[in-house]
Write a protein that holds these residues in place. Structure first.
Motif, PDB file in Angstrom:
ATOM      1  N   VAL A  77      -0.182  -5.324  32.076  1.00  0.00           N
ATOM      2  CA  VAL A  77       0.828  -5.209  33.131  1.00  0.00           C
ATOM      3  C   VAL A  77       0.913  -6.520  33.911  1.00  0.00           C
ATOM      4  CG1 VAL A  77       1.464  -4.037  35.285  1.00  0.00           C
ATOM      5  CG2 VAL A  77       0.586  -2.704  33.342  1.00  0.00           C
ATOM      6  N   ILE A  78      -0.248  -7.061  34.284  1.00  0.00           N
ATOM      7  CA  ILE A  78      -0.283  -8.319  35.043  1.00  0.00           C
ATOM      8  C   ILE A  78       0.283  -9.463  34.200  1.00  0.00           C
ATOM      9  CG2 ILE A  78      -1.814 -10.035  36.105  1.00  0.00           C
ATOM     10  CD1 ILE A  78      -3.709  -7.597  36.734  1.00  0.00           C
ATOM     11  N   THR A  81      -3.321 -16.338  41.103  1.00  0.00           N
ATOM     12  CA  THR A  81      -4.520 -16.589  41.903  1.00  0.00           C
ATOM     13  C   THR A  81      -5.265 -15.295  42.208  1.00  0.00           C
ATOM     14  OG1 THR A  81      -3.480 -18.534  42.891  1.00  0.00           O
ATOM     15  CG2 THR A  81      -5.350 -17.588  44.073  1.00  0.00           C
ATOM     16  N   ALA A  82      -4.515 -14.247  42.534  1.00  0.00           N
ATOM     17  CA  ALA A  82      -5.142 -12.974  42.887  1.00  0.00           C
ATOM     18  C   ALA A  82      -5.734 -12.249  41.684  1.00  0.00           C
ATOM     19  CB  ALA A  82      -4.124 -12.073  43.579  1.00  0.00           C
ATOM     20  N   SER A  83      -5.230 -12.508  40.496  1.00  0.00           N
ATOM     21  CA  SER A  83      -5.656 -11.731  39.335  1.00  0.00           C
ATOM     22  C   SER A  83      -6.380 -12.535  38.265  1.00  0.00           C
ATOM     23  CB  SER A  83      -4.441 -11.040  38.711  1.00  0.00           C
ATOM     24  OG  SER A  83      -3.492 -11.994  38.293  1.00  0.00           O
ATOM     25  N   VAL A  84      -6.667 -13.793  38.500  1.00  0.00           N
ATOM     26  CA  VAL A  84      -7.248 -14.656  37.465  1.00  0.00           C
ATOM     27  C   VAL A  84      -8.545 -14.081  36.897  1.00  0.00           C
ATOM     28  CG1 VAL A  84      -8.550 -16.199  39.000  1.00  0.00           C
ATOM     29  CG2 VAL A  84      -7.649 -17.054  36.823  1.00  0.00           C
ATOM     30  N   TYR A 120      -9.268 -11.112  36.232  1.00  0.00           N
ATOM     31  CA  TYR A 120      -9.013  -9.983  35.345  1.00  0.00           C
ATOM     32  C   TYR A 120      -8.297 -10.391  34.057  1.00  0.00           C
ATOM     33  CZ  TYR A 120      -9.723  -7.753  39.859  1.00  0.00           C
ATOM     34  OH  TYR A 120     -10.217  -7.390  41.070  1.00  0.00           O
ATOM     35  N   LEU A 121      -7.773 -11.604  34.006  1.00  0.00           N
ATOM     36  CA  LEU A 121      -6.930 -12.009  32.886  1.00  0.00           C
ATOM     37  C   LEU A 121      -7.694 -12.455  31.645  1.00  0.00           C
ATOM     38  CD1 LEU A 121      -4.148 -13.884  34.859  1.00  0.00           C
ATOM     39  CD2 LEU A 121      -4.016 -11.628  33.781  1.00  0.00           C
ATOM     40  N   GLY A 122      -8.966 -12.720  31.772  1.00  0.00           N
ATOM     41  CA  GLY A 122      -9.774 -13.109  30.620  1.00  0.00           C
ATOM     42  C   GLY A 122      -9.163 -14.286  29.877  1.00  0.00           C
ATOM     43  N   PRO A 123      -8.987 -14.142  28.554  1.00  0.00           N
ATOM     44  CA  PRO A 123      -8.477 -15.269  27.758  1.00  0.00           C
ATOM     45  C   PRO A 123      -7.011 -15.596  28.055  1.00  0.00           C
ATOM     46  CG  PRO A 123      -8.678 -13.311  26.393  1.00  0.00           C
ATOM     47  CD  PRO A 123      -9.314 -12.989  27.724  1.00  0.00           C
ATOM     48  N   HIS A 124      -6.309 -14.723  28.752  1.00  0.00           N
ATOM     49  CA  HIS A 124      -4.911 -14.985  29.093  1.00  0.00           C
ATOM     50  C   HIS A 124      -4.784 -15.917  30.306  1.00  0.00           C
ATOM     51  CE1 HIS A 124      -3.854 -11.844  26.309  1.00  0.00           C
ATOM     52  NE2 HIS A 124      -4.604 -10.986  26.959  1.00  0.00           N
ATOM     53  N   ALA A 125      -5.848 -16.073  31.075  1.00  0.00           N
ATOM     54  CA  ALA A 125      -5.789 -16.858  32.307  1.00  0.00           C
ATOM     55  C   ALA A 125      -5.381 -18.307  32.051  1.00  0.00           C
ATOM     56  CB  ALA A 125      -7.129 -16.806  33.039  1.00  0.00           C
ATOM     57  N   GLY A 126      -5.981 -18.938  31.060  1.00  0.00           N
ATOM     58  CA  GLY A 126      -5.690 -20.350  30.782  1.00  0.00           C
ATOM     59  C   GLY A 126      -4.227 -20.608  30.464  1.00  0.00           C
ATOM     60  N   PRO A 127      -3.661 -19.910  29.478  1.00  0.00           N
ATOM     61  CA  PRO A 127      -2.251 -20.140  29.156  1.00  0.00           C
ATOM     62  C   PRO A 127      -1.308 -19.813  30.316  1.00  0.00           C
ATOM     63  CG  PRO A 127      -3.319 -18.983  27.358  1.00  0.00           C
ATOM     64  CD  PRO A 127      -4.306 -19.033  28.489  1.00  0.00           C
ATOM     65  N   ILE A 128      -1.623 -18.783  31.073  1.00  0.00           N
ATOM     66  CA  ILE A 128      -0.753 -18.430  32.202  1.00  0.00           C
ATOM     67  C   ILE A 128      -0.836 -19.513  33.277  1.00  0.00           C
ATOM     68  CG2 ILE A 128      -0.406 -16.773  34.076  1.00  0.00           C
ATOM     69  CD1 ILE A 128      -1.113 -14.559  32.033  1.00  0.00           C
ATOM     70  N   ARG A 129      -2.039 -19.999  33.547  1.00  0.00           N
ATOM     71  CA  ARG A 129      -2.171 -21.081  34.538  1.00  0.00           C
ATOM     72  C   ARG A 129      -1.477 -22.354  34.063  1.00  0.00           C
ATOM     73  NH1 ARG A 129      -8.232 -20.752  37.007  1.00  0.00           N
ATOM     74  NH2 ARG A 129      -8.758 -20.558  34.824  1.00  0.00           N
ATOM     75  N   GLU A 130      -1.568 -22.651  32.766  1.00  0.00           N
ATOM     76  CA  GLU A 130      -0.873 -23.828  32.230  1.00  0.00           C
ATOM     77  C   GLU A 130       0.638 -23.679  32.390  1.00  0.00           C
ATOM     78  OE1 GLU A 130      -2.113 -24.422  28.191  1.00  0.00           O
ATOM     79  OE2 GLU A 130      -4.199 -24.741  28.779  1.00  0.00           O
TER      80      GLU A 130
END
Length: 147
Positions: A54-55, A100-103, A105-115
């Motif tokens: 969802v996030i 920022t609030a959900s990083v 919880y994102l696991g391996p998705h955090a990097g691509p989303i931050r990029e």
């Protein structure tokens, strides 16, 4: 059904500058190939969808909106009928808050989303006639300065 590939928008992108960044952002607005050709679309109960999905989907929707409002779906973004930097600023700031609030919880998705977020912040700076000072751009109060 595994949707982990739905959010890999910038994976494997060591350099997100110039035309490479534009290609990443344009790919966020493209229509995916239909998964169930000739069949009814699969419907899932929202309660059955994992929070990370969802996030991630919310983040991708915000990224797509920002890319459109930055004119990145057009060959010449400055000529886009959808170019609206005021709206892009709002969407990028909302995305930065979500990321920022959900990083955690994102696991391996955090990097691509931050990029993707950082690429949008840089594209905003490039599109601005009078760029904000570092740390004052959209979402930078959540992410820190983007250069």
């Amino acid at each position: 059904m595994d949707h982990s590939s739905d959010v890999g928008i910038a994976a494997g992108t060591p350099d997100v500058s110039g035309s490479c960044r534009r290609a990443i952002l344009v790919s966020m607005t493209s229509t995916p190939e239909p998964v169930n050709e000739g069949r009814e679309p699969e419907v899932r109960e929202l309660a059955d969808v994992p929070a990370v999905e969802v996030i991630s989907r919310a983040a991708v929707m915000l990224m797509s909106s920002a890319a459109e409002k930055l004119g990145l779906s057009e060959p010449d973004p400055s000529e886009s009928p959808y170019l609206d930097l005021d709206e892009a600023r709002r969407v990028i700031t909302a995305l930065a808050g979500l990321v920022t609030a959900s990083v955690e919880y994102l696991g391996p998705h955090a990097g691509p989303i931050r990029e993707g977020l950082q690429a949008l912040q840089k594209a905003f700076r490039e599109a601005s006639a009078h760029p904000d000072e570092p740390g004052k751009g959209p979402g930078e109060k959540y992410t820190g300065p983007v250069y």
